[in-house]
Design a protein around this motif. Structure first.
Motif, mmCIF file in Angstrom:
data_model
loop_
_atom_site.group_PDB
_atom_site.id
_atom_site.type_symbol
_atom_site.label_atom_id
_atom_site.label_comp_id
_atom_site.label_asym_id
_atom_site.label_seq_id
_atom_site.Cartn_x
_atom_site.Cartn_y
_atom_site.Cartn_z
ATOM 1 N N LYS A 1 -15.781 79.483 33.094
ATOM 2 C CA LYS A 1 -15.938 78.041 32.908
ATOM 3 C C LYS A 1 -14.648 77.386 32.428
ATOM 4 C CE LYS A 1 -19.427 76.405 30.736
ATOM 5 N NZ LYS A 1 -20.401 76.217 29.631
ATOM 6 N N ARG A 2 -13.603 78.202 32.246
ATOM 7 C CA ARG A 2 -12.295 77.744 31.756
ATOM 8 C C ARG A 2 -12.386 77.165 30.339
ATOM 9 N NH1 ARG A 2 -8.553 78.099 35.457
ATOM 10 N NH2 ARG A 2 -7.121 76.756 34.323
ATOM 11 N N ASP A 3 -13.343 77.677 29.579
ATOM 12 C CA ASP A 3 -13.467 77.308 28.168
ATOM 13 C C ASP A 3 -12.674 78.337 27.363
ATOM 14 O OD1 ASP A 3 -14.129 76.545 25.641
ATOM 15 O OD2 ASP A 3 -16.307 76.595 25.925
ATOM 16 N N PHE A 4 -11.360 78.178 27.371
ATOM 17 C CA PHE A 4 -10.484 79.209 26.807
ATOM 18 C C PHE A 4 -10.588 79.290 25.290
ATOM 19 C CE2 PHE A 4 -8.158 77.815 30.764
ATOM 20 C CZ PHE A 4 -8.604 78.877 31.521
ATOM 21 N N ARG A 5 -10.894 78.184 24.631
ATOM 22 C CA ARG A 5 -11.076 78.227 23.176
ATOM 23 C C ARG A 5 -12.261 79.124 22.803
ATOM 24 N NH1 ARG A 5 -8.841 73.182 23.718
ATOM 25 N NH2 ARG A 5 -7.193 72.697 22.211
ATOM 26 N N LYS A 6 -13.315 79.025 23.574
ATOM 27 C CA LYS A 6 -14.493 79.859 23.308
ATOM 28 C C LYS A 6 -14.148 81.333 23.539
ATOM 29 C CE LYS A 6 -18.943 80.273 22.403
ATOM 30 N NZ LYS A 6 -19.940 79.575 23.235
ATOM 31 N N VAL A 7 -13.339 81.609 24.550
ATOM 32 C CA VAL A 7 -12.931 82.995 24.814
ATOM 33 C C VAL A 7 -12.151 83.542 23.625
ATOM 34 C CG1 VAL A 7 -11.644 84.552 26.322
ATOM 35 C CG2 VAL A 7 -12.886 82.624 27.310
ATOM 36 N N VAL A 8 -11.206 82.756 23.100
ATOM 37 C CA VAL A 8 -10.413 83.195 21.942
ATOM 38 C C VAL A 8 -11.336 83.472 20.754
ATOM 39 C CG1 VAL A 8 -8.681 82.500 20.238
ATOM 40 C CG2 VAL A 8 -8.301 82.039 22.673
ATOM 41 N N CYS B 1 -5.593 83.651 27.225
ATOM 42 C CA CYS B 1 -6.234 82.366 26.929
ATOM 43 C C CYS B 1 -5.391 81.531 25.973
ATOM 44 C CB CYS B 1 -7.630 82.587 26.360
ATOM 45 S SG CYS B 1 -8.792 83.205 27.601
ATOM 46 N N LEU B 2 -4.721 82.169 25.040
ATOM 47 C CA LEU B 2 -3.796 81.437 24.160
ATOM 48 C C LEU B 2 -2.684 80.787 24.984
ATOM 49 C CD1 LEU B 2 -3.485 83.933 21.157
ATOM 50 C CD2 LEU B 2 -4.510 81.645 21.086
ATOM 51 N N ALA B 3 -2.192 81.516 25.979
ATOM 52 C CA ALA B 3 -1.154 80.958 26.861
ATOM 53 C C ALA B 3 -1.704 79.779 27.649
ATOM 54 C CB ALA B 3 -0.636 82.038 27.807
ATOM 55 N N LEU B 4 -2.922 79.911 28.154
ATOM 56 C CA LEU B 4 -3.541 78.834 28.927
ATOM 57 C C LEU B 4 -3.846 77.618 28.051
ATOM 58 C CD1 LEU B 4 -5.902 81.033 31.111
ATOM 59 C CD2 LEU B 4 -3.949 79.711 31.936
ATOM 60 N N LEU B 5 -3.962 77.831 26.736
ATOM 61 C CA LEU B 5 -4.171 76.729 25.794
ATOM 62 C C LEU B 5 -2.861 76.138 25.296
ATOM 63 C CD1 LEU B 5 -7.088 78.275 23.696
ATOM 64 C CD2 LEU B 5 -7.249 76.238 25.141
ATOM 65 N N GLY B 6 -1.733 76.708 25.740
ATOM 66 C CA GLY B 6 -0.433 76.207 25.312
ATOM 67 C C GLY B 6 0.027 76.758 23.976
ATOM 68 N N ARG B 7 -0.666 77.769 23.460
ATOM 69 C CA ARG B 7 -0.276 78.383 22.170
ATOM 70 C C ARG B 7 0.614 79.597 22.461
ATOM 71 N NH1 ARG B 7 -6.241 78.645 19.538
ATOM 72 N NH2 ARG B 7 -5.178 79.910 17.946
ATOM 73 N N TYR B 8 1.798 79.289 22.977
ATOM 74 C CA TYR B 8 2.674 80.328 23.524
ATOM 75 C C TYR B 8 3.199 81.317 22.483
ATOM 76 C CZ TYR B 8 2.505 76.795 27.177
ATOM 77 O OH TYR B 8 2.081 75.881 28.091
ATOM 78 N N PRO B 9 3.653 80.881 21.306
ATOM 79 C CA PRO B 9 4.142 81.874 20.329
ATOM 80 C C PRO B 9 3.086 82.907 19.958
ATOM 81 C CG PRO B 9 4.838 79.657 19.704
ATOM 82 C CD PRO B 9 3.853 79.498 20.826
ATOM 83 N N CYS C 1 3.664 83.183 29.612
ATOM 84 C CA CYS C 1 4.171 82.329 28.529
ATOM 85 C C CYS C 1 5.502 81.699 28.924
ATOM 86 C CB CYS C 1 4.334 83.135 27.245
ATOM 87 S SG CYS C 1 2.781 83.667 26.505
ATOM 88 N N LEU C 2 6.397 82.506 29.471
ATOM 89 C CA LEU C 2 7.707 81.985 29.892
ATOM 90 C C LEU C 2 7.549 80.968 31.016
ATOM 91 C CD1 LEU C 2 9.613 85.375 29.789
ATOM 92 C CD2 LEU C 2 10.147 83.380 28.381
ATOM 93 N N TYR C 3 6.642 81.249 31.932
ATOM 94 C CA TYR C 3 6.378 80.340 33.059
ATOM 95 C C TYR C 3 5.882 78.995 32.552
ATOM 96 C CZ TYR C 3 3.631 78.588 37.072
ATOM 97 O OH TYR C 3 3.086 77.820 38.070
ATOM 98 N N TYR C 4 4.959 79.020 31.590
ATOM 99 C CA TYR C 4 4.421 77.768 31.058
ATOM 100 C C TYR C 4 5.400 77.052 30.141
ATOM 101 C CZ TYR C 4 -0.213 78.804 32.934
ATOM 102 O OH TYR C 4 -1.272 79.042 33.770
ATOM 103 N N GLU C 5 6.425 77.758 29.674
ATOM 104 C CA GLU C 5 7.466 77.115 28.870
ATOM 105 C C GLU C 5 8.642 76.668 29.728
ATOM 106 O OE1 GLU C 5 7.471 78.655 24.423
ATOM 107 O OE2 GLU C 5 7.726 80.317 25.796
ATOM 108 N N ASP C 6 8.440 76.686 31.050
ATOM 109 C CA ASP C 6 9.425 76.226 32.036
ATOM 110 C C ASP C 6 10.670 77.122 32.075
ATOM 111 O OD1 ASP C 6 9.964 74.406 34.122
ATOM 112 O OD2 ASP C 6 11.366 73.299 32.860
ATOM 113 N N CYS C 7 10.517 78.395 31.691
ATOM 114 C CA CYS C 7 11.594 79.385 31.862
ATOM 115 C C CYS C 7 11.222 80.222 33.087
ATOM 116 C CB CYS C 7 11.730 80.258 30.614
ATOM 117 S SG CYS C 7 12.108 79.342 29.112
ATOM 118 N N ILE C 8 11.305 79.598 34.239
ATOM 119 C CA ILE C 8 10.705 80.179 35.438
ATOM 120 C C ILE C 8 11.430 81.437 35.903
ATOM 121 C CG2 ILE C 8 10.207 79.743 37.884
ATOM 122 C CD1 ILE C 8 9.401 76.921 37.122
#
Length: 482
Positions: free
Chosen positions: A135-142, A165-173, A199-206
């Motif tokens: 369901k893409r409810d990533f917070r619930k997965v975490v 899921c943390l990466a998909l939520l933008g919590r990269y560190p 994580c690198l991909y979502y931080e634009d370090c492609i």
């Protein structure tokens, strides 16, 4: 054999002493010696399994506990330890089978009853997480994975799912920290390599991200998530670079289209998409699509509310569309974040334009641009003065006469200011003209300006309905016709 058993028992006793002292490494060594001396004794394997569990070496502990129950199927501690190892490694169903075996041997075993409940809870958290991920409810997965890891601390699979899921939520560190911990223990873990790349991909370090995706695919050639992410990363980079190239070549239409295509590649890539929205806004501004440019900047800011470039671009678009309050708001945000002299200047300019926008716009009153010449101002004044002079509207309703008289006075005010170089400069700079005593009550008479402008004193302005023309008569022999 008797001698070996005696030696083995001695090693076991020494192992027990070190175990009680919590010196598990030494205990492990002595239990190993006991096993070497007597490899068919289930309890030695059980003891070493317990030691390995204390050292968090659950996979090795699982092997020892399984060997123990192979040697003695009625060895309850062996079954219990095997179940606990399965539980710690995240295999709830296997753990439950082991605890059920213990309960068959001893239905009153409180330890087995509690651990069986834990296995059931773990299975429920796992199923809930799987449903929430779909369901893409990533917070619930975490949330589920945190609860699951409290019961299965050594389960890499749960840690990877949480990290993804943390990466998909933008919590990269946080996501990188979890993945890095796993890679320190297992540098060939394809899932952990994939999450590091994500994580690198979502931080634009492609470019760096692609390297990790390649490593993951080398470890696991059928890793579908890594393959898809790698494809998206390369496509996104290529399309963005095409757009940048078109923009640099002043091909703004093509750049706008290419940025639009890039935005469709991966909606989850927040940082890159924020940049793409801002880039498209820049191209849109060049194409005079200012409202669309403002919307794109707003989209960029929703994705990344720290994106200064998007605030600056939107503020400029607001300035260009004379939405000065909005421009001031954005420039204030920028200046609060980065207190540079350039940002301070931009803010002051916007504040000045806002102040100017709240007073009468004399340029609009006369219908001229802000760069109008003296002659253009005079011509515009004459045209507007004739248009709104009260005599022209003498046959109109009282309401219309009142409105036209008001406009006529505004035309006179505008001309008074814009025809005087000093007043014009003060007006253009946003100063209050009341300080000059220009309009200090009821002394202003636009009709006097009108008469003076047309070169006469006295006289009158009348409309000849039979000829459809206006006359302004001076104290001279002939009337002027306009």
């Amino acid at each position: 054999p008797v001698e070996k058993r005696r030696f083995a028992e001695g090693f076991k006793e020494q192992g027990n002493v070190f175990y009680s002292k919590k010196d598990y490494s030494e205990a492990f060594n002595y239990y190993t010696k006991a096993i070497d001396a007597c490899p068919k004794n289930a309890s030695y394997y059980g003891n070493r399994a317990a030691t390995l569990m204390m050292l968090c070496r659950f996979r090795e502990a699982l092997e020892d506990s399984q060997q123990a129950v192979r040697l003695d199927d009625c060895f309850m501690k062996g079954h219990l330890r095997e179940g606990k190892c399965h539980l710690s490694l995240g295999n709830a169903m296997a753990a439950s089978r082991c605890f059920q075996k213990v309960l068959e041997l001893d239905p009153r075993s409180g330890d087995a009853q509690q651990e069986n409940k834990n296995a059931t809870a773990l299975l429920e958290f796992e199923q809930m997480a799987d449903f929430s991920f779909k369901k893409r409810d990533f917070r619930k997965v975490v949330y589920c994975m945190d609860r699951a890891l409290a019961l299965a601390s050594a389960c890499h699979r749960f840690k990877i799912l949480k990290a993804e899921c943390l990466a998909l939520l933008g919590r990269y560190p946080e996501a990188q920290s979890v993945a890095s911990d796993i890679l320190r223990m297992d540098s060939t873990n394809a899932d952990a390599l994939y999450v590091r790349g994500l994580c690198l991909y979502y931080e634009d370090c492609i470019d760096k991200a692609v390297q990790f995706f390649f490593q993951a695919l080398r470890m696991a050639p059928d890793h579908e998530k890594a393959r898809l992410a790698c494809r998206n990363a390369k496509a996104l980079k290529a399309k963005k670079e095409e757009g940048n190239h078109a923009f640099k070549n002043n091909n703004y239409e093509a750049a706008y289209q290419l940025y639009t295509e890039a935005l469709a590649i991966d909606p989850n890539n927040i940082k890159t998409n924020a940049k793409l929205y801002c880039n498209r806004a820049t191209a849109g501004a060049k194409l005079k699509k200012l409202n669309q440019a403002i919307e794109d900047c707003t989209s960029a800011i929703k994705l990344d509310d720290t994106y200064i470039k998007a605030y600056l671009r939107r503020a400029q678009c607001y300035m260009d569309t004379e939405q000065y309050e909005e421009a001031v708001r954005d420039y204030e945000k920028v200046y609060q974040t980065e207190k540079t002299s350039e940002h301070k200047h931009l803010l002051k300019t916007a504040q000045l334009e806002l102040k100017k926008s709240k007073r009468k716009d004399y340029y609009k009153v006369l219908g001229v641009g802000k760069n109008a010449t003296e002659d253009e101002i005079k011509k515009a004044y004459r045209k507007r003065a004739l248009m709104h002079h009260p005599d022209r509207h003498s046959a109109a309703t009282p309401e219309v006469q009142k409105e036209e008289e008001k406009k006529f006075k505004e035309v006179g005010e505008a001309f008074t200011v814009l025809s005087d170089p000093k007043k014009k400069v003060r007006y253009d700079n946003g100063h209050d003209l009341d300080d000059d005593g220009c309009f200090d009550g009821g002394d202003f008479d636009a009709n006097n300006i009108f008469r003076a402008f047309f070169g006469g004193h006295g006289g009158g302005f009348t409309f000849d309905s039979s000829q459809g023309i206006f006359f302004f008569s001076f104290h001279c022999r002939h009337p002027l016709v306009y």
